[in-house]
Design an enzyme around this catalytic site. Structure first.
Site, PDB file in Angstrom:
ATOM      1  N   GLU A   1      -1.307 -27.440 -72.019  1.00  0.00           N
ATOM      2  CA  GLU A   1      -1.735 -25.670 -72.263  1.00  0.00           C
ATOM      3  C   GLU A   1      -2.087 -24.260 -71.467  1.00  0.00           C
ATOM      4  O   GLU A   1      -1.806 -23.858 -71.193  1.00  0.00           O
ATOM      5  CB  GLU A   1      -2.246 -25.093 -73.544  1.00  0.00           C
ATOM      6  CG  GLU A   1      -2.041 -26.628 -75.233  1.00  0.00           C
ATOM      7  CD  GLU A   1      -3.175 -26.515 -76.501  1.00  0.00           C
ATOM      8  OE1 GLU A   1      -3.786 -25.921 -75.681  1.00  0.00           O
ATOM      9  OE2 GLU A   1      -2.070 -26.400 -77.330  1.00  0.00           O
ATOM     10  N   VAL A   2      -2.698 -25.315 -70.783  1.00  0.00           N
ATOM     11  CA  VAL A   2      -3.694 -24.954 -69.668  1.00  0.00           C
ATOM     12  C   VAL A   2      -2.721 -25.028 -68.190  1.00  0.00           C
ATOM     13  O   VAL A   2      -3.322 -26.455 -68.072  1.00  0.00           O
ATOM     14  CB  VAL A   2      -5.330 -24.787 -69.884  1.00  0.00           C
ATOM     15  CG1 VAL A   2      -5.653 -24.182 -68.277  1.00  0.00           C
ATOM     16  CG2 VAL A   2      -5.968 -24.549 -71.466  1.00  0.00           C
TER      17      VAL A   2
ATOM     18  N   ASN B   1      -2.837 -34.166 -69.307  1.00  0.00           N
ATOM     19  CA  ASN B   1      -1.185 -33.960 -70.006  1.00  0.00           C
ATOM     20  C   ASN B   1      -0.842 -33.555 -68.656  1.00  0.00           C
ATOM     21  O   ASN B   1      -1.290 -32.925 -68.491  1.00  0.00           O
ATOM     22  CB  ASN B   1      -1.336 -33.339 -71.356  1.00  0.00           C
ATOM     23  CG  ASN B   1      -2.121 -33.769 -71.875  1.00  0.00           C
ATOM     24  OD1 ASN B   1      -2.135 -35.030 -72.845  1.00  0.00           O
ATOM     25  ND2 ASN B   1      -3.085 -33.135 -73.201  1.00  0.00           N
TER      26      ASN B   1
ATOM     27  N   ASP C   1     -15.513 -29.158 -73.462  1.00  0.00           N
ATOM     28  CA  ASP C   1     -13.690 -28.179 -74.770  1.00  0.00           C
ATOM     29  C   ASP C   1     -14.202 -27.422 -75.427  1.00  0.00           C
ATOM     30  O   ASP C   1     -15.055 -27.607 -76.045  1.00  0.00           O
ATOM     31  CB  ASP C   1     -12.942 -29.588 -74.534  1.00  0.00           C
ATOM     32  CG  ASP C   1     -11.526 -28.862 -75.282  1.00  0.00           C
ATOM     33  OD1 ASP C   1     -10.612 -29.162 -74.437  1.00  0.00           O
ATOM     34  OD2 ASP C   1     -11.843 -28.006 -76.051  1.00  0.00           O
TER      35      ASP C   1
ATOM     36  N   HIS D   1      -6.109 -30.859 -65.560  1.00  0.00           N
ATOM     37  CA  HIS D   1      -7.618 -30.890 -66.081  1.00  0.00           C
ATOM     38  C   HIS D   1      -7.321 -32.719 -66.750  1.00  0.00           C
ATOM     39  O   HIS D   1      -6.518 -32.933 -67.191  1.00  0.00           O
ATOM     40  CB  HIS D   1      -8.496 -30.090 -67.251  1.00  0.00           C
ATOM     41  CG  HIS D   1      -7.093 -30.214 -68.266  1.00  0.00           C
ATOM     42  ND1 HIS D   1      -6.251 -28.732 -68.046  1.00  0.00           N
ATOM     43  CD2 HIS D   1      -7.187 -30.449 -69.578  1.00  0.00           C
ATOM     44  CE1 HIS D   1      -5.407 -29.214 -68.825  1.00  0.00           C
ATOM     45  NE2 HIS D   1      -5.899 -29.417 -70.176  1.00  0.00           N
TER      46      HIS D   1
HETATM   47  P1  5GP Z   1      -4.087 -29.488 -72.425  1.00  0.00           P
HETATM   48  O1  5GP Z   1      -3.652 -29.200 -73.644  1.00  0.00           O
HETATM   49  O2  5GP Z   1      -3.998 -28.672 -71.821  1.00  0.00           O
HETATM   50  O3  5GP Z   1      -4.653 -30.367 -71.648  1.00  0.00           O
HETATM   51  O4  5GP Z   1      -5.801 -28.788 -72.867  1.00  0.00           O
HETATM   52  C1  5GP Z   1      -6.432 -27.755 -72.450  1.00  0.00           C
HETATM   53  C2  5GP Z   1      -7.626 -27.985 -73.183  1.00  0.00           C
HETATM   54  O5  5GP Z   1      -8.219 -26.228 -72.680  1.00  0.00           O
HETATM   55  C3  5GP Z   1      -7.888 -27.567 -74.947  1.00  0.00           C
HETATM   56  O6  5GP Z   1      -8.410 -28.953 -74.907  1.00  0.00           O
HETATM   57  C4  5GP Z   1      -8.417 -26.172 -75.221  1.00  0.00           C
HETATM   58  O7  5GP Z   1      -9.660 -26.853 -76.142  1.00  0.00           O
HETATM   59  C5  5GP Z   1      -9.134 -26.599 -74.541  1.00  0.00           C
HETATM   60  N1  5GP Z   1      -9.639 -24.970 -73.187  1.00  0.00           N
HETATM   61  C6  5GP Z   1      -8.475 -24.336 -73.815  1.00  0.00           C
HETATM   62  N2  5GP Z   1      -9.125 -22.706 -73.566  1.00  0.00           N
HETATM   63  C7  5GP Z   1     -10.548 -22.814 -73.008  1.00  0.00           C
HETATM   64  C8  5GP Z   1     -11.741 -22.136 -72.398  1.00  0.00           C
HETATM   65  O8  5GP Z   1     -11.631 -20.760 -72.208  1.00  0.00           O
HETATM   66  N3  5GP Z   1     -12.851 -22.836 -72.727  1.00  0.00           N
HETATM   67  C9  5GP Z   1     -13.127 -24.919 -72.564  1.00  0.00           C
HETATM   68  N4  5GP Z   1     -14.046 -24.928 -72.286  1.00  0.00           N
HETATM   69  N5  5GP Z   1     -11.747 -25.202 -72.629  1.00  0.00           N
HETATM   70  C10 5GP Z   1     -10.753 -24.233 -73.140  1.00  0.00           C
END
Ligand code: 5GP
Length: 118
Positions: free
Chosen positions: A96-97, A88, A31, A101
């Protein structure tokens, strides 16, 4: 139609990441904003936006995410001290993404399971 996120570019190695593992079904990389000494994301190569979009055809892929997370936990030396696997979904889950994952978190005491909003 699903919209690709930055994770698809990471999977295709079009942008750099600290990639730890890749096979025919999943990719794992660190991450970018780690919340623990070990914070790795295990991602299906196929775009599934949220857990709500996964179906029975994805069961092999979802299982692979778990077994790869277990392997990386061992490789990272946290199998015995323990870790948390977290996925999540949606607004209340603070996803967020929009490409599912599995978060592998460990290397410190992670506290109780669910935090407060904010
Ligand atoms: P979510 O909140 O969607 O479960 O977690 C998304 C995660 O993706 C976050 O912990 C964030 O730091 C990580 N993340 C977002 N963009 C990138 C990226 O470009 N590269 C990497 N390695 N992690 C990312």
């Amino acid at each position: 139609m699903s919209t690709e996120t930055i994770f698809s570019k990471i999977i295709r190695k079009e942008i750099p990441s600290d990639m730890l593992y890749q096979d025919d079904l999943v990719t794992a990389f660190r991450d970018i904003n780690p919340q623990a000494p070990v914070h790795v994301l295990v991602v299906p190569n196929k775009l599934i936006p949220t857990m709500n979009d996964a179906d029975a055809d994805d069961e092999a892929l979802l299982g692979r995410m778990m077994t790869v997370a277990k392997k990386i936990a061992a490789d990272e030396g946290i199998a015995e001290t323990g870790y948390r696997l977290l996925l999540n979904c949606g607004p209340d889950g603070h996803q967020e993404v929009m490409h599912i994952h599995l978060h592998l978190l460990g290397g410190r005491d992670l506290g109780r399971m669910v935090g407060r909003p904010g």
